[in-house]
Design a protein around this motif. Structure first.
Motif, PDB file in Angstrom:
ATOM      1  N   THR A   1      45.688  52.307  51.202  1.00 61.42           N
ATOM      2  CA  THR A   1      44.362  51.724  51.027  1.00 61.42           C
ATOM      3  C   THR A   1      44.536  50.387  50.318  1.00 61.42           C
ATOM      4  O   THR A   1      45.561  50.141  49.705  1.00 61.42           O
ATOM      5  N   ARG A   2      43.513  49.559  50.397  1.00 62.53           N
ATOM      6  CA  ARG A   2      43.603  48.313  49.652  1.00 62.53           C
ATOM      7  C   ARG A   2      43.435  48.609  48.173  1.00 62.53           C
ATOM      8  O   ARG A   2      42.673  49.493  47.781  1.00 62.53           O
ATOM      9  N   HIS A   3      44.143  47.868  47.344  1.00 60.99           N
ATOM     10  CA  HIS A   3      44.086  48.078  45.899  1.00 60.99           C
ATOM     11  C   HIS A   3      42.653  47.835  45.394  1.00 60.99           C
ATOM     12  O   HIS A   3      41.972  46.936  45.897  1.00 60.99           O
ATOM     13  N   PRO A   4      42.189  48.634  44.417  1.00 59.99           N
ATOM     14  CA  PRO A   4      40.820  48.460  43.921  1.00 59.99           C
ATOM     15  C   PRO A   4      40.506  47.019  43.506  1.00 59.99           C
ATOM     16  O   PRO A   4      39.395  46.530  43.746  1.00 59.99           O
ATOM     17  N   ILE A   5      41.474  46.337  42.925  1.00 64.97           N
ATOM     18  CA  ILE A   5      41.208  44.945  42.510  1.00 64.97           C
ATOM     19  C   ILE A   5      40.977  44.066  43.739  1.00 64.97           C
ATOM     20  O   ILE A   5      40.096  43.208  43.751  1.00 64.97           O
ATOM     21  N   THR A   6      41.748  44.308  44.780  1.00 63.93           N
ATOM     22  CA  THR A   6      41.548  43.560  46.029  1.00 63.93           C
ATOM     23  C   THR A   6      40.175  43.875  46.616  1.00 63.93           C
ATOM     24  O   THR A   6      39.465  42.974  47.088  1.00 63.93           O
ATOM     25  N   GLN A   7      39.812  45.157  46.591  1.00 63.98           N
ATOM     26  CA  GLN A   7      38.510  45.541  47.152  1.00 63.98           C
ATOM     27  C   GLN A   7      37.359  44.834  46.434  1.00 63.98           C
ATOM     28  O   GLN A   7      36.453  44.295  47.072  1.00 63.98           O
ATOM     29  N   ILE A   8      37.411  44.833  45.109  1.00 66.35           N
ATOM     30  CA  ILE A   8      36.306  44.224  44.355  1.00 66.35           C
ATOM     31  C   ILE A   8      36.342  42.700  44.489  1.00 66.35           C
ATOM     32  O   ILE A   8      35.300  42.048  44.601  1.00 66.35           O
ATOM     33  N   THR A   9      37.543  42.130  44.516  1.00 66.62           N
ATOM     34  CA  THR A   9      37.647  40.682  44.738  1.00 66.62           C
ATOM     35  C   THR A   9      36.992  40.315  46.066  1.00 66.62           C
ATOM     36  O   THR A   9      36.232  39.336  46.155  1.00 66.62           O
ATOM     37  N   ASP A  10      37.266  41.099  47.096  1.00 68.41           N
ATOM     38  CA  ASP A  10      36.679  40.821  48.416  1.00 68.41           C
ATOM     39  C   ASP A  10      35.158  40.955  48.380  1.00 68.41           C
ATOM     40  O   ASP A  10      34.436  40.163  48.998  1.00 68.41           O
ATOM     41  N   ARG A  11      34.676  41.979  47.655  1.00 68.06           N
ATOM     42  CA  ARG A  11      33.212  42.168  47.571  1.00 68.06           C
ATOM     43  C   ARG A  11      32.556  40.980  46.883  1.00 68.06           C
ATOM     44  O   ARG A  11      31.543  40.447  47.355  1.00 68.06           O
ATOM     45  N   ILE A  12      33.132  40.562  45.762  1.00 69.28           N
ATOM     46  CA  ILE A  12      32.577  39.420  45.024  1.00 69.28           C
ATOM     47  C   ILE A  12      32.608  38.173  45.910  1.00 69.28           C
ATOM     48  O   ILE A  12      31.633  37.419  46.007  1.00 69.28           O
ATOM     49  N   THR A  13      33.738  37.980  46.584  1.00 70.21           N
ATOM     50  CA  THR A  13      33.892  36.806  47.443  1.00 70.21           C
ATOM     51  C   THR A  13      32.824  36.788  48.536  1.00 70.21           C
ATOM     52  O   THR A  13      32.193  35.751  48.782  1.00 70.21           O
ATOM     53  N   LYS A  14      32.615  37.929  49.171  1.00 72.58           N
ATOM     54  CA  LYS A  14      31.639  37.989  50.268  1.00 72.58           C
ATOM     55  C   LYS A  14      30.247  37.622  49.779  1.00 72.58           C
ATOM     56  O   LYS A  14      29.488  36.926  50.465  1.00 72.58           O
ATOM     57  N   ILE A  15      29.876  38.125  48.589  1.00 81.55           N
ATOM     58  CA  ILE A  15      28.534  37.845  48.062  1.00 81.55           C
ATOM     59  C   ILE A  15      28.334  36.333  47.910  1.00 81.55           C
ATOM     60  O   ILE A  15      27.318  35.783  48.321  1.00 81.55           O
ATOM     61  N   PHE A  16      29.327  35.665  47.344  1.00 80.13           N
ATOM     62  CA  PHE A  16      29.164  34.223  47.151  1.00 80.13           C
ATOM     63  C   PHE A  16      29.285  33.456  48.466  1.00 80.13           C
ATOM     64  O   PHE A  16      28.673  32.397  48.636  1.00 80.13           O
ATOM     65  N   GLN A  17      30.039  34.005  49.389  1.00 77.62           N
ATOM     66  CA  GLN A  17      30.125  33.333  50.703  1.00 77.62           C
ATOM     67  C   GLN A  17      28.765  33.317  51.398  1.00 77.62           C
ATOM     68  O   GLN A  17      28.420  32.349  52.068  1.00 77.62           O
ATOM     69  N   THR A  18      27.973  34.376  51.199  1.00 78.80           N
ATOM     70  CA  THR A  18      26.647  34.376  51.836  1.00 78.80           C
ATOM     71  C   THR A  18      25.763  33.281  51.242  1.00 78.80           C
ATOM     72  O   THR A  18      24.771  32.890  51.849  1.00 78.80           O
ATOM     73  N   LEU A  19      26.107  32.798  50.052  1.00 81.53           N
ATOM     74  CA  LEU A  19      25.349  31.699  49.437  1.00 81.53           C
ATOM     75  C   LEU A  19      25.957  30.338  49.756  1.00 81.53           C
ATOM     76  O   LEU A  19      25.544  29.326  49.210  1.00 81.53           O
ATOM     77  N   GLY A  20      26.977  30.326  50.585  1.00 78.68           N
ATOM     78  CA  GLY A  20      27.558  29.046  50.988  1.00 78.68           C
ATOM     79  C   GLY A  20      28.740  28.595  50.149  1.00 78.68           C
ATOM     80  O   GLY A  20      29.215  27.471  50.308  1.00 78.68           O
TER      81      GLY A  20
ATOM     82  N   PRO B   1      39.093  33.122  43.156  1.00 82.42           N
ATOM     83  CA  PRO B   1      39.686  34.310  42.547  1.00 82.42           C
ATOM     84  C   PRO B   1      41.186  34.123  42.338  1.00 82.42           C
ATOM     85  O   PRO B   1      41.820  33.393  43.102  1.00 82.42           O
ATOM     86  N   GLY B   2      41.738  34.760  41.324  1.00 78.95           N
ATOM     87  CA  GLY B   2      43.191  34.667  41.146  1.00 78.95           C
ATOM     88  C   GLY B   2      43.681  35.279  39.852  1.00 78.95           C
ATOM     89  O   GLY B   2      42.903  35.734  39.012  1.00 78.95           O
ATOM     90  N   ARG B   3      45.009  35.238  39.709  1.00 75.40           N
ATOM     91  CA  ARG B   3      45.672  35.825  38.558  1.00 75.40           C
ATOM     92  C   ARG B   3      45.651  34.909  37.350  1.00 75.40           C
ATOM     93  O   ARG B   3      45.761  33.688  37.492  1.00 75.40           O
ATOM     94  N   CYS B   4      45.555  35.519  36.170  1.00 71.10           N
ATOM     95  CA  CYS B   4      45.617  34.782  34.919  1.00 71.10           C
ATOM     96  C   CYS B   4      46.558  35.503  33.960  1.00 71.10           C
ATOM     97  O   CYS B   4      46.861  36.676  34.155  1.00 71.10           O
ATOM     98  N   TYR B   5      46.992  34.769  32.937  1.00 69.68           N
ATOM     99  CA  TYR B   5      48.012  35.305  32.027  1.00 69.68           C
ATOM    100  C   TYR B   5      47.637  34.997  30.578  1.00 69.68           C
ATOM    101  O   TYR B   5      47.290  33.863  30.249  1.00 69.68           O
ATOM    102  N   ARG B   6      47.722  36.002  29.735  1.00 69.77           N
ATOM    103  CA  ARG B   6      47.518  35.779  28.303  1.00 69.77           C
ATOM    104  C   ARG B   6      48.457  36.659  27.513  1.00 69.77           C
ATOM    105  O   ARG B   6      48.805  37.748  27.969  1.00 69.77           O
ATOM    106  N   ARG B   7      48.826  36.184  26.323  1.00 66.01           N
ATOM    107  CA  ARG B   7      49.762  36.977  25.519  1.00 66.01           C
ATOM    108  C   ARG B   7      49.027  38.093  24.801  1.00 66.01           C
ATOM    109  O   ARG B   7      48.910  38.107  23.583  1.00 66.01           O
ATOM    110  N   ASP B   8      48.521  39.036  25.557  1.00 68.35           N
ATOM    111  CA  ASP B   8      47.831  40.186  24.974  1.00 68.35           C
ATOM    112  C   ASP B   8      48.772  41.372  24.905  1.00 68.35           C
ATOM    113  O   ASP B   8      49.620  41.554  25.769  1.00 68.35           O
ATOM    114  N   THR B   9      48.611  42.182  23.878  1.00 72.47           N
ATOM    115  CA  THR B   9      49.343  43.452  23.825  1.00 72.47           C
ATOM    116  C   THR B   9      48.580  44.449  24.680  1.00 72.47           C
ATOM    117  O   THR B   9      47.379  44.630  24.496  1.00 72.47           O
TER     118      THR B   9
END
Ligand code: DAH
Length: 337
Positions: A104-123, A189-197
């Motif tokens: 299956t697609r990874h949950p993060i990919t699924q939600i990224t796609d959902r968010i992307t689609k919503i904004f795509q409908t707004l142009g 959308p994309g990856r980010c990095y922070r020095r978090d424990t």
């Protein structure tokens, strides 16, 4: 037995092993020659009766036979158990295949796609940026003061050459505006990095979606309308949003945006700490200093920007309580979504 008899025996044994049709035949050959009561031990016993001048050669040939036959049987056995080059003899071509299961697609990919689609409908279109960024794109152009704590080595991963692992997706705003004239309507959308424990809600590597809208006469009301629409599409028609004043270097004014709690619908519960609201994203009107850095004329254009954490939204929507579950690649976990 003469030396010649032995040589013939050797030739026959190796030939038999070479042409064995399957594992059972091979095992029978092994027993015939190499087992304790097999032919080879018997031949060894005859060594004492061999003519003295033939004896050294006889001994040597027996050893060769033993070693070569053992090797050959071993390699043929491996071939048979691997399904083998011997085709139908070692491998039943009529056997049904083994179902390996569909991923299956990874949950993060699924939600990224959902968010992307919503904004795509707004142009909005999708813009991309690299994980390794310059300090200028990640901080300076985004109006981040020299002494801002997020610049600390304790918070941001720096590379030896002075670049860094981007700590948010906001530098894509800078890259995009440097390369395009207004109007601009992008998400990134994309990856980010922070020095978090790492703990249940922190990970040194996570994902964001950035948004940027620049045109003439863009107002805070446009931001609110856009995010209200986004909230309803993401969470359902009853969700409400609220803006809370906040500070980000790259926007002025800046807000944090809350959604009504997905668990109690706004009445107040344990999840929203009785407030009825859940913080979802940061946003604001693009600071004129950012426009200046990228060469836009802030007397002509205005814009809004926003940024949200994808893990947080994924965890809320799927009821996941530990962010680390998302990175362990445990199929028992991932196949639920
Ligand atoms: N970059 C911010 C962060 O990582 C999120 C954010 C806030 C992005 C406000 C924006 C914005 O574009 O306008 O916390």
């Amino acid at each position: 037995m003469t030396l010649q008899d032995l040589v013939d025996l050797k030739t026959a044994a190796l030939e038999k092993a070479k042409t064995a049709a399957n594992a059972e035949a091979l095992e029978a050959i092994r027993i015939e020659y190499l087992a304790r009561k097999g032919l080879l031990p018997k031949v060894m016993q005859e060594l004492k009766d061999v003519a003295p001048e033939e004896r050294p050669m006889f001994g040597k040939t027996v050893n060769e036979l033993k070693n070569e036959l053992t090797e050959l049987i071993k390699s043929k056995q491996a071939e048979f158990s691997a399904g083998g080059a011997t085709g139908a003899a070692g491998f039943d071509l009529t056997q049904p295949g083994q179902w390996q299961g569909l991923g299956t697609r990874h949950p993060i990919t699924q939600i990224t796609d959902r968010i992307t689609k919503i904004f795509q409908t707004l142009g909005f279109t999708v813009a991309d940026g690299p994980d390794i960024e310059t300090v200028w794109n990640n901080f300076d152009a985004l109006n981040t003061p020299a002494d801002h704590p997020s610049r600390d080595e304790q918070d941001t991963f720096y590379l030896n050459n002075g670049d860094l692992m981007r700590c948010h997706t906001s530098p894509v705003q800078v890259r995009y505006m440097m390369g395009h004239k207004p109007p601009v309507r992008i998400i990134s959308p994309g990856r980010c990095y922070r020095r978090d424990t790492p703990d249940a809600t922190h990970s040194a590597n996570f994902h964001q979606v950035e948004g940027l809208f620049v045109d003439e006469n863009v107002s805070l009301a446009d931001l609110k309308g856009t995010l209200s629409y986004f909230a309803r599409e993401l969470m359902g028609p009853d969700v409400k949003i609220r803006f809370r004043p906040h500070f980000f270097p790259f926007t002025e004014p800046s807000v944090e945006v809350d959604f009504t709690c997905h668990v109690c619908g706004g009445k107040g519960c344990r999840v929203c700490k009785n407030s009825g609201w859940i913080e979802i994203l940061g946003a604001g009107m693009v600071d004129p200093n950012v426009f200046q850095a990228v060469g836009y004329d802030s007397s002509k254009v205005t814009g809004f920007a926003f940024g949200m954490g994808i893990e947080r939204i994924t965890m809320i929507l799927y009821g996941i309580h530990d962010i680390r579950n998302l990175y362990e690649n445990d199929v028992r976990f991932l196949s639920q979504f």
